[in-house]
Scaffold this active site. Structure first.
Site, short mmCIF file in Angstrom:
data_model
loop_
_atom_site.label_atom_id
_atom_site.label_comp_id
_atom_site.label_asym_id
_atom_site.label_seq_id
_atom_site.Cartn_x
_atom_site.Cartn_y
_atom_site.Cartn_z
N GLU A 327 0.80 -1.09 -0.08
CA GLU A 327 -0.07 0.07 -0.03
C GLU A 327 1.16 1.35 0.07
OE1 GLU A 327 -4.02 -1.10 2.22
OE2 GLU A 327 -2.60 0.06 3.39
N CYS A 328 0.80 2.24 -0.92
CA CYS A 328 1.57 3.29 -0.94
C CYS A 328 2.80 3.18 -1.02
CB CYS A 328 0.71 4.24 0.08
SG CYS A 328 1.13 6.32 -0.22
#
Length: 436
Positions: A327-328
């Site tokens: 994520e990210c």
């Protein structure tokens, strides 16, 4: 029964977090059990809440969560003497289009739970106008009740008197006035506050804030203004499916942005979580069946990550047979390369073709609704996921198969689609909840 309050303000940067932490610690010093929550998608503040209270804090979000999920999350405050929900941005600030149970505004949570609002107002550069602002917020939405005001960063006793008189004339209580006090400012960086776990002196800082607030705020009056609250049993619980039975979770200063309620949901569903540190050159647990790299600050540690041969090699070996999701910041590390703020290009793990640059900074911020075009750990193709994106990195290349069709809160399609290659998947948004 507990008593509930919402701490909000007309805007960001007024002092909501500092006041919340100070009140929580001051009441804890008095022997009260204090439970905090964070309204909205900010994933940094709950760790500060936990440091102040000794109790885990979680996010509640009206755009991404239904009412039953929010009620389930806040039910942990049943045994507390006082429950504080810290708002985000201004009291009524949210997105233009309604989500699951609201627009993401703090006011949604205040109205839903029936908790009155303590408004933090910074009257710098004004005096009686501060009362007009407070009156406007009080009257803007009938279902939201204003308990009173704490003034922050008042310039002098004369300044305080002018504002107090104006608020008194319109019937808004003033619980206290805080003069400027730079020593209790919390350090910040590009994604917000420097995280609690990175600050060795955080306990002393919160204690100093509590001492300062005790001197200038009537804590008993604030406590009396809280709404007596007895939560109802929620019809359903946390709405997040674990990505696997045994989850290897990257966890250190570079990989620290994960919502507390997500980890709780995984554990509640029976998943086991083992943590490892890429910055310490650790590889994921070989007995795990899925690896999850959360967001954080890899751009501040890109050289060290690139040099962590055991981590990079171990992750590549893991991904040969089992799924890996980022994520990210975790997504960026799964990519081919990351260019840092100084323009230095660092090779990453290469499980995806993504290349990002922090030298070309541009803010990406907002809620995301993703319809998966391909499966990712815990979710099949076609699943709809609600999340939030906040980063300054620019995509240089994103050549792999898109993972999802991603919309912002207005329904517009965005370019940050996420990627899939083999067993590796990644997204720029942080998962908050599944869309029922």
């Amino acid at each position: 029964m507990s008593a509930g309050l919402v701490i909000s303000a007309p805007a960001s940067g007024v002092g909501k977090t500092t006041l919340t932490l100070a009140l929580a610690r001051a009441w804890r010093h008095r022997g009260l059990n204090v439970q905090c929550f964070k309204s909205g998608p900010d994933y940094i503040d709950p760790a500060f809440h936990a440091a102040a209270t000794g109790r885990a804090s979680v996010n509640v979000d009206s755009w991404a969560m239904d009412r039953a999920t929010i009620e389930h999350l806040v039910s942990r405050g049943t045994d507390a003497d006082i429950v504080l929900a810290e708002g985000s941005m201004g009291l009524f600030d949210g997105v233009a289009a309604r989500g699951v149970s609201g627009t993401g505004a703090t006011a949604d949570i205040a109205e839903m739970l029936g908790w009155p609002v303590v408004l933090v107002i910074d009257p710098s550069g004004q005096a009686q106008t501060a009362a007009a602002i407070a009156a406007g917020l009080r009257d803007y939405r009938p279902g939201v009740r204003l308990a009173g005001v704490v003034l922050n960063r008042v310039a002098s006793l004369r300044h305080e008197d002018l504002v107090r008189r104006a608020l008194h004339d319109i019937g808004i209580p003033v619980f206290g006035a805080l003069p400027r006090h730079a020593e209790i400012s919390l350090p910040k960086r590009h994604l917000g506050l420097v995280q609690a776990e990175e600050q060795a002196e955080i306990g002393k800082l919160i204690d100093e804030a509590a001492r300062f607030v005790v001197e200038h705020v009537d804590l008993d009056a604030v406590l009396r203004a809280a709404a007596v609250w007895s939560p109802q049993a929620a019809a359903n619980g946390l709405n997040v499916t674990p990505p696997g039975q045994r989850i290897a979770l990257a966890r250190d200063a570079a990989f620290s942005f994960v919502y507390p309620h997500v980890l709780e949901a995984w554990r509640a569903a029976g998943a086991e979580i083992s943590t490892f540190s890429p910055l310490a050159d650790e590889a994921p647990d070989a007995s795990a069946d899925v690896c999850w790299l959360p967001g954080g600050y890899p751009e501040l540690h890109a050289g060290k990550i690139a040099a962590s041969a055991h981590f990079c090699g171990g992750l590549r070996a893991f991904a040969e047979t089992r799924p890996v999701h980022g994520e990210c910041g975790g997504y960026m590390v799964l990519g081919t390369a990351l260019t840092d703020a100084d323009g230095v290009r660092h090779g990453m793990t290469g499980l995806l073709g993504l290349e990002t640059s922090f030298a070309k900074r541009r803010m990406h911020l907002g809620y995301r609704l993703a319809a998966l075009a391909a499966p990712m750990p815990g979710h099949q193709a076609g699943a709809r996921l609600r999340g939030h994106e906040f980063h300054y990195s620019t995509i240089v290349a994103q050549p792999d198969t898109p993972l999802a069709v991603v919309h912002d809160a207005t329904g517009a399609v965005i370019a940050e689609t996420g990627s899939r290659r083999g067993q590796a998947t990644g997204t720029f948004f942080h998962l908050i909840a599944e869309d029922r």
